[in-house]
Design a protein around this motif. Structure first.
Motif, PDB file in Angstrom:
ATOM      1  N   ASP A  39       0.848  -1.186   0.000  1.00 51.43           N
ATOM      2  CA  ASP A  39       0.000   0.000   0.000  1.00 51.43           C
ATOM      3  C   ASP A  39       0.882   1.234   0.000  1.00 51.43           C
ATOM      4  O   ASP A  39       1.843   1.311   0.766  1.00 51.43           O
ATOM      5  N   GLY A  40       0.570   2.172  -0.843  1.00 54.46           N
ATOM      6  CA  GLY A  40       1.309   3.422  -0.905  1.00 54.46           C
ATOM      7  C   GLY A  40       0.966   4.141  -2.193  1.00 54.46           C
ATOM      8  O   GLY A  40       0.513   3.521  -3.157  1.00 54.46           O
ATOM      9  N   GLY A  45       7.479   3.406  -4.119  1.00 55.86           N
ATOM     10  CA  GLY A  45       8.556   2.425  -4.063  1.00 55.86           C
ATOM     11  C   GLY A  45       8.074   0.990  -3.963  1.00 55.86           C
ATOM     12  O   GLY A  45       8.822   0.098  -3.568  1.00 55.86           O
ATOM     13  N   LYS A  46       6.827   0.745  -4.359  1.00 49.66           N
ATOM     14  CA  LYS A  46       6.271  -0.604  -4.262  1.00 49.66           C
ATOM     15  C   LYS A  46       7.024  -1.592  -5.152  1.00 49.66           C
ATOM     16  O   LYS A  46       7.364  -2.688  -4.716  1.00 49.66           O
ATOM     17  N   THR A  47       7.305  -1.204  -6.369  1.00 52.50           N
ATOM     18  CA  THR A  47       8.042  -2.099  -7.272  1.00 52.50           C
ATOM     19  C   THR A  47       9.488  -2.245  -6.820  1.00 52.50           C
ATOM     20  O   THR A  47      10.051  -3.341  -6.881  1.00 52.50           O
ATOM     21  N   THR A  48      10.091  -1.182  -6.336  1.00 51.11           N
ATOM     22  CA  THR A  48      11.460  -1.255  -5.807  1.00 51.11           C
ATOM     23  C   THR A  48      11.515  -2.250  -4.649  1.00 51.11           C
ATOM     24  O   THR A  48      12.414  -3.089  -4.580  1.00 51.11           O
ATOM     25  N   PHE A  49      10.554  -2.171  -3.740  1.00 52.32           N
ATOM     26  CA  PHE A  49      10.469  -3.106  -2.622  1.00 52.32           C
ATOM     27  C   PHE A  49      10.331  -4.538  -3.150  1.00 52.32           C
ATOM     28  O   PHE A  49      11.003  -5.459  -2.675  1.00 52.32           O
ATOM     29  N   THR A  64       9.657  -5.888 -12.911  1.00 54.27           N
ATOM     30  CA  THR A  64       9.180  -4.560 -13.300  1.00 54.27           C
ATOM     31  C   THR A  64       7.711  -4.474 -12.913  1.00 54.27           C
ATOM     32  O   THR A  64       7.075  -5.485 -12.610  1.00 54.27           O
ATOM     33  N   SER A  65       7.170  -3.274 -12.966  1.00 57.59           N
ATOM     34  CA  SER A  65       5.765  -3.099 -12.610  1.00 57.59           C
ATOM     35  C   SER A  65       4.891  -3.893 -13.570  1.00 57.59           C
ATOM     36  O   SER A  65       5.033  -3.796 -14.785  1.00 57.59           O
ATOM     37  N   PRO A  66       3.958  -4.688 -13.040  1.00 59.03           N
ATOM     38  CA  PRO A  66       3.073  -5.469 -13.904  1.00 59.03           C
ATOM     39  C   PRO A  66       1.818  -4.709 -14.319  1.00 59.03           C
ATOM     40  O   PRO A  66       0.786  -5.312 -14.595  1.00 59.03           O
ATOM     41  N   THR A  67       1.900  -3.392 -14.378  1.00 59.51           N
ATOM     42  CA  THR A  67       0.725  -2.564 -14.642  1.00 59.51           C
ATOM     43  C   THR A  67      -0.070  -3.017 -15.862  1.00 59.51           C
ATOM     44  O   THR A  67      -1.286  -3.137 -15.805  1.00 59.51           O
ATOM     45  N   PHE A  68       0.592  -3.290 -16.975  1.00 62.19           N
ATOM     46  CA  PHE A  68      -0.144  -3.587 -18.199  1.00 62.19           C
ATOM     47  C   PHE A  68      -0.478  -5.056 -18.377  1.00 62.19           C
ATOM     48  O   PHE A  68      -1.381  -5.400 -19.126  1.00 62.19           O
ATOM     49  N   VAL A  69       0.224  -5.932 -17.669  1.00 60.27           N
ATOM     50  CA  VAL A  69      -0.082  -7.360 -17.764  1.00 60.27           C
ATOM     51  C   VAL A  69      -0.866  -7.846 -16.552  1.00 60.27           C
ATOM     52  O   VAL A  69      -1.305  -8.977 -16.519  1.00 60.27           O
ATOM     53  N   ILE A  70      -1.023  -7.026 -15.553  1.00 64.79           N
ATOM     54  CA  ILE A  70      -1.734  -7.264 -14.301  1.00 64.79           C
ATOM     55  C   ILE A  70      -0.968  -8.209 -13.373  1.00 64.79           C
ATOM     56  O   ILE A  70      -0.830  -7.928 -12.203  1.00 64.79           O
ATOM     57  N   ILE A 139       3.924   1.840   2.485  1.00 65.11           N
ATOM     58  CA  ILE A 139       5.093   2.640   2.148  1.00 65.11           C
ATOM     59  C   ILE A 139       4.691   4.108   2.158  1.00 65.11           C
ATOM     60  O   ILE A 139       3.896   4.547   1.331  1.00 65.11           O
ATOM     61  N   ASP A 140       5.219   4.831   3.124  1.00 67.87           N
ATOM     62  CA  ASP A 140       4.936   6.259   3.298  1.00 67.87           C
ATOM     63  C   ASP A 140       6.099   7.055   2.717  1.00 67.87           C
ATOM     64  O   ASP A 140       7.185   7.083   3.269  1.00 67.87           O
ATOM     65  N   ARG A 141       5.857   7.670   1.599  1.00 73.07           N
ATOM     66  CA  ARG A 141       6.880   8.468   0.920  1.00 73.07           C
ATOM     67  C   ARG A 141       6.712   9.953   1.259  1.00 73.07           C
ATOM     68  O   ARG A 141       7.593  10.751   1.036  1.00 73.07           O
TER      69      ARG A 141
END
Length: 164
Positions: A39-40, A45-49, A64-70, A139-141
């Motif tokens: 959550d953040g 930094g969710k993908t970095t984590f 990598t971020s799975p934004t487009f493949v879910i 994750i609180d940025r």
């Protein structure tokens, strides 16, 4: 999670490398069947984590971020559990069918829990329904950036929870 890992906690990570390092510690403690909800806000930094988690688990492939493949599955390299990295934002946001539980079910994540760890970005209110207990990582940025606009830091909190 493996016995001995704290069920709740908080850590300040001043750099992306420190964020990955904490993720690596989580990855070393996670076991097949574990579900982690990240959550953040966007850019927290969710993908970095998750990259650190993958490193700690010893899975194959670039995370990598799975934004487009879910959802992306990363197979274990040494007989451990696979990592299923989910971006649940598209299941609940614009472009979804309007049935996020149906879309989540269509990913068939629950059948993979016996041999995988699920890490879900934007999964709160949805992904926890596939497990009897799950880990919420927040994750609180914003706090550290409000103190110093040039800060790359984040405060990462976690706790084990169960669906209501």
């Amino acid at each position: 999670m493996k016995h001995g890992f704290p069920e709740r906690g908080q850590r300040r990570c001043d750099t992306a490398d420190e964020t990955k390092g904490l993720g690596r510690e989580f990855g070393q403690a996670l076991e097949a069947g574990d579900v982690v909800i990240l959550d953040g806000p966007l850019g927290a930094g969710k993908t970095t984590f998750t990259q650190g988690v993958a490193d700690g688990m010893g899975v194959n492939g670039r995370v990598t971020s799975p934004t487009f493949v879910i959802a992306r599955e990363h197979k274990a390299s040494a007989g451990g559990p696979a990592l299923i990295h989910v971006d649940a934002y598209r299941l609940i946001g614009e472009g979804s069918s309007g049935d996020p539980l149906g879309e989540l079910d269509a990913l068939d994540l629950d059948t993979n829990l016996e041999s995988a760890v699920v890490v879900a970005e934007w999964g709160g209110g949805l992904v926890e329904q596939i497990a009897a207990e799950y880990l919420v990582v927040t994750i609180d940025r914003e706090t550290l950036v409000s103190e110093d606009p040039d800060s790359e830091g984040r405060i990462i909190s976690w706790e084990i929870a169960a669906p209501m």
